[in-house]
Motif scaffolding. Structure first.
Motif, PDB file in Angstrom:
ATOM      1  N   LEU A  19       0.167  -4.574  -8.300  1.00  0.00           N
ATOM      2  CA  LEU A  19       0.795  -5.894  -8.248  1.00  0.00           C
ATOM      3  C   LEU A  19       2.297  -5.791  -8.017  1.00  0.00           C
ATOM      4  CD1 LEU A  19      -1.063  -7.941 -11.030  1.00  0.00           C
ATOM      5  CD2 LEU A  19      -1.304  -8.119  -8.551  1.00  0.00           C
ATOM      6  N   TYR A  20       2.938  -4.860  -8.703  1.00  0.00           N
ATOM      7  CA  TYR A  20       4.376  -4.680  -8.508  1.00  0.00           C
ATOM      8  C   TYR A  20       4.677  -4.163  -7.097  1.00  0.00           C
ATOM      9  CZ  TYR A  20       6.036  -5.703 -13.213  1.00  0.00           C
ATOM     10  OH  TYR A  20       6.386  -6.352 -14.377  1.00  0.00           O
ATOM     11  N   SER A  21       3.785  -3.355  -6.561  1.00  0.00           N
ATOM     12  CA  SER A  21       3.972  -2.850  -5.197  1.00  0.00           C
ATOM     13  C   SER A  21       3.952  -3.992  -4.188  1.00  0.00           C
ATOM     14  CB  SER A  21       2.876  -1.833  -4.860  1.00  0.00           C
ATOM     15  OG  SER A  21       2.946  -0.705  -5.704  1.00  0.00           O
ATOM     16  N   PHE A  22       2.975  -4.887  -4.339  1.00  0.00           N
ATOM     17  CA  PHE A  22       2.899  -6.027  -3.420  1.00  0.00           C
ATOM     18  C   PHE A  22       4.030  -7.026  -3.673  1.00  0.00           C
ATOM     19  CE2 PHE A  22      -1.715  -4.797  -3.171  1.00  0.00           C
ATOM     20  CZ  PHE A  22      -1.657  -4.389  -1.844  1.00  0.00           C
ATOM     21  N   LEU A  23       4.501  -7.104  -4.911  1.00  0.00           N
ATOM     22  CA  LEU A  23       5.644  -7.966  -5.214  1.00  0.00           C
ATOM     23  C   LEU A  23       6.884  -7.485  -4.460  1.00  0.00           C
ATOM     24  CD1 LEU A  23       7.181 -10.162  -6.748  1.00  0.00           C
ATOM     25  CD2 LEU A  23       7.375  -8.574  -8.690  1.00  0.00           C
ATOM     26  N   ILE A  24       7.154  -6.189  -4.512  1.00  0.00           N
ATOM     27  CA  ILE A  24       8.307  -5.634  -3.787  1.00  0.00           C
ATOM     28  C   ILE A  24       8.123  -5.816  -2.283  1.00  0.00           C
ATOM     29  CG2 ILE A  24       9.607  -3.530  -3.279  1.00  0.00           C
ATOM     30  CD1 ILE A  24       8.920  -2.552  -6.088  1.00  0.00           C
ATOM     31  N   GLY A  25       6.897  -5.599  -1.804  1.00  0.00           N
ATOM     32  CA  GLY A  25       6.623  -5.796  -0.382  1.00  0.00           C
ATOM     33  C   GLY A  25       6.893  -7.224   0.058  1.00  0.00           C
ATOM     34  N   SER A  26       6.552  -8.192  -0.793  1.00  0.00           N
ATOM     35  CA  SER A  26       6.799  -9.604  -0.479  1.00  0.00           C
ATOM     36  C   SER A  26       8.292  -9.910  -0.469  1.00  0.00           C
ATOM     37  CB  SER A  26       6.096 -10.500  -1.506  1.00  0.00           C
ATOM     38  OG  SER A  26       4.709 -10.247  -1.534  1.00  0.00           O
ATOM     39  N   ILE A  27       9.003  -9.359  -1.440  1.00  0.00           N
ATOM     40  CA  ILE A  27      10.440  -9.613  -1.561  1.00  0.00           C
ATOM     41  C   ILE A  27      11.189  -9.168  -0.317  1.00  0.00           C
ATOM     42  CG2 ILE A  27      12.520  -8.820  -2.774  1.00  0.00           C
ATOM     43  CD1 ILE A  27      10.848  -8.851  -5.357  1.00  0.00           C
ATOM     44  N   ILE A  28      10.810  -8.036   0.221  1.00  0.00           N
ATOM     45  CA  ILE A  28      11.595  -7.422   1.291  1.00  0.00           C
ATOM     46  C   ILE A  28      10.983  -7.651   2.673  1.00  0.00           C
ATOM     47  CG2 ILE A  28      10.518  -5.134   1.461  1.00  0.00           C
ATOM     48  CD1 ILE A  28      13.417  -4.033   1.073  1.00  0.00           C
ATOM     49  N   SER A  29      10.067  -8.613   2.775  1.00  0.00           N
ATOM     50  CA  SER A  29       9.317  -8.793   4.023  1.00  0.00           C
ATOM     51  C   SER A  29      10.066  -9.561   5.105  1.00  0.00           C
ATOM     52  CB  SER A  29       7.997  -9.514   3.723  1.00  0.00           C
ATOM     53  OG  SER A  29       8.248 -10.768   3.102  1.00  0.00           O
ATOM     54  N   VAL A  36       0.836  -1.208   0.000  1.00  0.00           N
ATOM     55  CA  VAL A  36       0.000   0.000   0.000  1.00  0.00           C
ATOM     56  C   VAL A  36       0.869   1.255   0.000  1.00  0.00           C
ATOM     57  CG1 VAL A  36      -1.686   1.319   1.333  1.00  0.00           C
ATOM     58  CG2 VAL A  36      -1.937  -1.165   1.120  1.00  0.00           C
ATOM     59  N   LEU A  37       1.893   1.262   0.850  1.00  0.00           N
ATOM     60  CA  LEU A  37       2.770   2.433   0.944  1.00  0.00           C
ATOM     61  C   LEU A  37       3.534   2.666  -0.361  1.00  0.00           C
ATOM     62  CD1 LEU A  37       4.154   1.832   4.554  1.00  0.00           C
ATOM     63  CD2 LEU A  37       2.632   3.684   3.835  1.00  0.00           C
ATOM     64  N   ILE A  38       4.028   1.591  -0.970  1.00  0.00           N
ATOM     65  CA  ILE A  38       4.766   1.731  -2.233  1.00  0.00           C
ATOM     66  C   ILE A  38       3.853   2.269  -3.329  1.00  0.00           C
ATOM     67  CG2 ILE A  38       5.913   0.421  -4.079  1.00  0.00           C
ATOM     68  CD1 ILE A  38       6.953  -1.469  -1.862  1.00  0.00           C
ATOM     69  N   HIS A  39       2.622   1.767  -3.374  1.00  0.00           N
ATOM     70  CA  HIS A  39       1.690   2.214  -4.413  1.00  0.00           C
ATOM     71  C   HIS A  39       1.436   3.714  -4.321  1.00  0.00           C
ATOM     72  CE1 HIS A  39      -1.703   2.190  -7.177  1.00  0.00           C
ATOM     73  NE2 HIS A  39      -2.415   2.838  -6.263  1.00  0.00           N
ATOM     74  N   PHE A  40       1.212   4.209  -3.110  1.00  0.00           N
ATOM     75  CA  PHE A  40       0.863   5.621  -2.959  1.00  0.00           C
ATOM     76  C   PHE A  40       2.090   6.534  -2.906  1.00  0.00           C
ATOM     77  CE2 PHE A  40      -3.092   3.659  -1.355  1.00  0.00           C
ATOM     78  CZ  PHE A  40      -4.005   4.352  -2.143  1.00  0.00           C
ATOM     79  N   LEU A  41       3.195   6.049  -2.348  1.00  0.00           N
ATOM     80  CA  LEU A  41       4.379   6.900  -2.224  1.00  0.00           C
ATOM     81  C   LEU A  41       5.235   6.901  -3.485  1.00  0.00           C
ATOM     82  CD1 LEU A  41       5.511   6.045   1.431  1.00  0.00           C
ATOM     83  CD2 LEU A  41       4.296   8.091   0.652  1.00  0.00           C
ATOM     84  N   LEU A  42       5.360   5.730  -4.125  1.00  0.00           N
ATOM     85  CA  LEU A  42       6.206   5.626  -5.315  1.00  0.00           C
ATOM     86  C   LEU A  42       5.405   5.552  -6.609  1.00  0.00           C
ATOM     87  CD1 LEU A  42       8.943   3.113  -4.053  1.00  0.00           C
ATOM     88  CD2 LEU A  42       8.957   5.614  -4.004  1.00  0.00           C
ATOM     89  N   LYS A  43       4.069   5.583  -6.489  1.00  0.00           N
ATOM     90  CA  LYS A  43       3.180   5.588  -7.659  1.00  0.00           C
ATOM     91  C   LYS A  43       3.411   4.378  -8.565  1.00  0.00           C
ATOM     92  CE  LYS A  43       1.876   9.625  -6.163  1.00  0.00           C
ATOM     93  NZ  LYS A  43       0.606   9.745  -5.409  1.00  0.00           N
ATOM     94  N   MET A  44       3.590   3.217  -7.957  1.00  0.00           N
ATOM     95  CA  MET A  44       3.809   1.999  -8.730  1.00  0.00           C
ATOM     96  C   MET A  44       2.516   1.205  -8.844  1.00  0.00           C
ATOM     97  SD  MET A  44       7.575   0.702  -7.419  1.00  0.00           S
ATOM     98  CE  MET A  44       7.744  -0.435  -8.792  1.00  0.00           C
ATOM     99  N   ASP A  45       2.480   0.315  -9.835  1.00  0.00           N
ATOM    100  CA  ASP A  45       1.333  -0.564 -10.048  1.00  0.00           C
ATOM    101  C   ASP A  45       1.078  -1.397  -8.795  1.00  0.00           C
ATOM    102  OD1 ASP A  45      -0.494  -2.164 -12.037  1.00  0.00           O
ATOM    103  OD2 ASP A  45       0.748  -3.666 -11.013  1.00  0.00           O
TER     104      ASP A  45
END
Length: 500
Positions: free
Chosen positions: A116-126, A105-114
């Motif tokens: 699915l890609y936002s949740f992908l990055i969130g999963s990678i770095i969790s 959620v934070l990546i989507h709103f802060l970095l304006k990313m798609d």
């Protein structure tokens, strides 16, 4: 592979090993040192090694992860797991999902990313890093309920992060083209990967223990070979069955680490050595893989993501997941800050590029930046925070000497080293006056840096180190009665006991 390349790689590993002494003094995780050495030797700086193949990097890193995760499971003690099962396993499973969702959620709103890609990055770095956390906890101990929770979480959360990342990679690959039934099928496969991995690890760990107990070789080197073969077999069997190999080796390591088998202590040293090398290799490899100028180009995105992770997502996860358990505000604050990132997120960051989902290496570079910053910022300040929160405990004095019994057959005997302190009832007495049981023998002792062969009339001094042979349970009773302090991990885990 050419001889000059092997020479460079060997020199880098040796240099990193000696540079690791900096880690114990500064608190900088040793893996960050190898990461820096890899970057310096890589394409953008000295250009000693040019490497930009994400697919090969992923495969090599996955191979190393087999041994890293087996070691994590092997060193997860059943007693600690039972005692802190609730909070640590909640953080390692539910916590991974909560962290990924918050970050997405934070990546989507802060970095304006798609999305699915936002949740992908969130999963990678969790996930958090077991090697980094455990190294700091060993060097600068904190209260056991906090350190055990952090260590077990860090050891157990990698498989969940790997599964979640694979799930998100599949979603991104099939976005817009998959039917709802396809997603249900993938969820079912995901459940089998997790459950099948645990089942495979359990069954094959029993097989491995049986093999160790019935191997009957007088050559201890063959036990090391048997260990390597067991890990490879467990991982590949799970993979062939469609289960997750990393989960299988982690749980196989856990069950073997909590089971007595022939030559267990000797193998445990080898397991730790292989895991240490694998961690160093992965960070050196990933350091070589990265292009510093490319990472520098995403510093703004990296800072935003790191801040979102460290100051929002991780605290939210910790406070939510530990709410049902007895932790103070200070405990939760420390556990939040102790979520260091390490090898697994960077390895997972190679997956999108390897699957053609990150052609510009944007995801890899951002994740790399966040992991490096996490190691540097949190790793160097974790001990300071523990002191300020009143969670630090004094470090147990460990003997600089080691006398061990490497048994190549079943035996009830072991060797334990015991430190004599001023208030010990043994201090100032002669060895014969201790009235030790017949099945307990003081085989040798260390005084002022010299190894001595004690006799019955030998006087025991403060700071002497006694090496006692016998049954571990009997030794523990004798040591407890004598007031001496054992320095062996099998009897004490090196952390002060307390009640959360």
């Amino acid at each position: 592979m050419s001889a000059p390349l092997l020479l460079v790689f060997g020199i880098l590993i040796v240099a990193g090993t000696f540079a690791s002494k900096i880690s114990s003094r500064s608190g900088i995780p040793v893996l960050l040192i190898f990461l820096a050495i890899g970057m310096i030797a890589g394409s953008d700086v000295l250009n000693l090694i040019y490497f930009d193949n994400y697919e090969i990097a992923r495969d090599l890193a996955n191979f190393a992860l087999m041994f890293i995760l087996f070691d994590s499971g092997f060193n997860t003690k059943r007693a600690n797991l039972k005692k802190y099962f609730g909070p640590s396993l909640t953080l390692a499973t539910v916590g991974i999902i909560v962290t990924a969702l918050c970050l997405g959620v934070l990546i989507h709103f802060l970095l304006k990313m798609d999305w699915l890609y936002s949740f992908l990055i969130g999963s990678i770095i969790s996930s958090t890093d077991a090697a980094a956390v455990m190294t700091i906890m060993r060097e600068r101990p904190v209260k056991s309920h906090v350190s055990s929770t952090l260590e077990i979480e860090s050891a157990a959360n990698d498989p969940m992060a790997i599964l979640l990342t694979l799930f998100m990679v599949n979603l991104v690959q099939n976005a817009g083209s998959a039917a709802p039934s396809d997603y249900l099928l993938f969820v079912a496969r995901l459940a089998w990967q997790f459950g099948g991995g645990i089942l495979t690890g359990f069954v094959l760990s029993k097989v491995a223990v049986w093999l160790f107990n019935h191997f009957g070789s007088g050559n201890q080197a063959m036990f090391y070979v048997l260990y390597v073969g067991s890990v490879l077999s467990i991982y590949s069997t799970a993979d062939i069955m469609g289960a997750n190999g990393t989960i299988a080796v982690f749980f196989a390591g856990y069950w073997m680490g909590n089971t007595d088998f022939v030559f267990r202590r000797g193998v445990s040293h080898f397991i730790s050595g292989v895991s240490s090398f694998a961690n160093m290799f992965v960070f050196l490899l990933l350091g070589i893989l990265v292009f510093p100028r490319s990472v520098a180009g995403v510093w703004q995105e990296g800072l935003i993501l790191a801040a979102a992770l460290i100051f929002i997502a991780r605290p939210v996860t910790v406070f939510l997941c530990t709410a049902p358990f007895r932790f103070s505000f200070k405990d939760r604050l420390f556990i939040s800050w102790g979520g260091l990132k390490g090898a697994v997120p960077v390895v997972l960051a190679t997956y999108p590029a390897a699957f053609g989902l990150d052609p510009d290496s944007l995801i890899f570079n951002i994740v790399f930046f966040v992991v490096a910053l996490s190691c540097l910022l949190q790793g160097t300040t974790l001990s300071f925070l523990a002191e300020k929160l009143g969670l630090s405990v004094s470090k147990q004095v460990h003997s600089p000497y080691s006398l061990e019994l490497f048994a190549l057959d079943k035996t009830e005997f072991d060797v334990v080293d015991v430190q004599i302190h001023e208030d010990s009832p043994w201090s100032g007495k002669r060895l014969a006056e201790l009235s030790l049981p017949e099945d307990i023998v003081v085989s040798s002792m260390v005084r002022d840096g010299k190894i001595l062969s004690p006799r019955g009339n030998t006087l025991i001094h403060n700071d002497d180190i006694l090496f006692i042979m016998g049954s571990p349970d009997r030794i523990e009773q004798v040591v407890a009665g004598g007031g001496a302090e054992t320095t062996v991990a099998e009897l004490h885990d090196g952390r002060a006991e307390d009640t959360p």
